[in-house]
Design an enzyme around this catalytic site. Structure first.
Site, PDB file in Angstrom:
ATOM      1  N   GLY A 198      -6.642   7.111 -10.522  1.00 22.20           N
ATOM      2  CA  GLY A 198      -6.134   7.123  -9.162  1.00 22.20           C
ATOM      3  C   GLY A 198      -6.854   8.108  -8.258  1.00 22.20           C
ATOM      4  N   CYS A 199      -7.815   8.838  -8.815  1.00 25.72           N
ATOM      5  CA  CYS A 199      -8.606   9.770  -8.015  1.00 25.72           C
ATOM      6  C   CYS A 199      -9.942   9.112  -7.694  1.00 25.72           C
ATOM      7  CB  CYS A 199      -8.866  11.061  -8.783  1.00 25.72           C
ATOM      8  SG  CYS A 199      -7.410  12.046  -9.069  1.00 25.72           S
ATOM      9  N   GLN A 200     -10.355   9.223  -6.442  1.00 27.05           N
ATOM     10  CA  GLN A 200     -11.649   8.674  -6.065  1.00 27.05           C
ATOM     11  C   GLN A 200     -12.774   9.489  -6.710  1.00 27.05           C
ATOM     12  OE1 GLN A 200     -12.355   8.495  -1.865  1.00 27.05           O
ATOM     13  NE2 GLN A 200     -13.712   6.760  -2.106  1.00 27.05           N
TER      14      GLN A 200
END
Length: 151
Positions: free
Chosen positions: A52-54
């Site tokens: 969920g982290c870019q």
């Protein structure tokens, strides 16, 4: 020494209040990331990546004497600063305290307000992963449900 999550969070709020503008706050955030102890290369794998982290964020947790010890890293300066703040507040705390931690200090320092939507989603993913580690490593006495409710 600040020992509770609330005390550590309050110390961060006080630090960030010393800066008049967001450039100063971002520079302080980046410095926080630079002070984060390095995670061993063995944990820089997909297994430890926060989904969920870019940016790439690796997070590892282990239980030590009834408390959760976190190690983390990121390949992006701002993101590394964000995970450093979370590690600073939650590291070495009991699992139940982490699972139910009030992390509103991030709102109080204006961090969520000044992050892009993708970074805000990444921050939420990091918080969620740290709380999941606390529940998983805390045993059956720790629930992800709010206190007073069954999971």
């Amino acid at each position: 020494m600040k020992d509770t999550i609330a005390e550590r969070a309050e110390a961060i709020v006080e630090e960030f209040s010393l800066f008049d503008d967001w450039m100063g706050k971002y520079e302080h955030l980046i410095e926080q990331g630079r002070s984060l102890p390095l995670i061993e290369d063995a944990y820089r794998t997909d297994e430890y990546k926060v989904r969920g982290c870019q940016a790439q964020v690796w997070l590892r947790a282990e239980r030590d004497n009834g408390r959760i010890v976190f190690k983390a890293d990121s390949d992006a300066l701002i993101t590394k600063g964000l995970i450093a703040l979370l590690v600073r507040v939650l590291n070495g705390q009991p699992p139940e305290a982490i699972a139910h931690a009030d992390l509103s200090f991030l709102d109080r320092i204006g961090m969520k307000e000044h992050l892009s939507p993708t970074r805000k989603n990444g921050l939420d993913a990091m918080i969620r992963q740290m709380k999941l580690y606390a529940v998983a490593l805390g045993g059956e006495n720790v629930s992800a449900a709010p206190r007073g409710q069954k999971a």
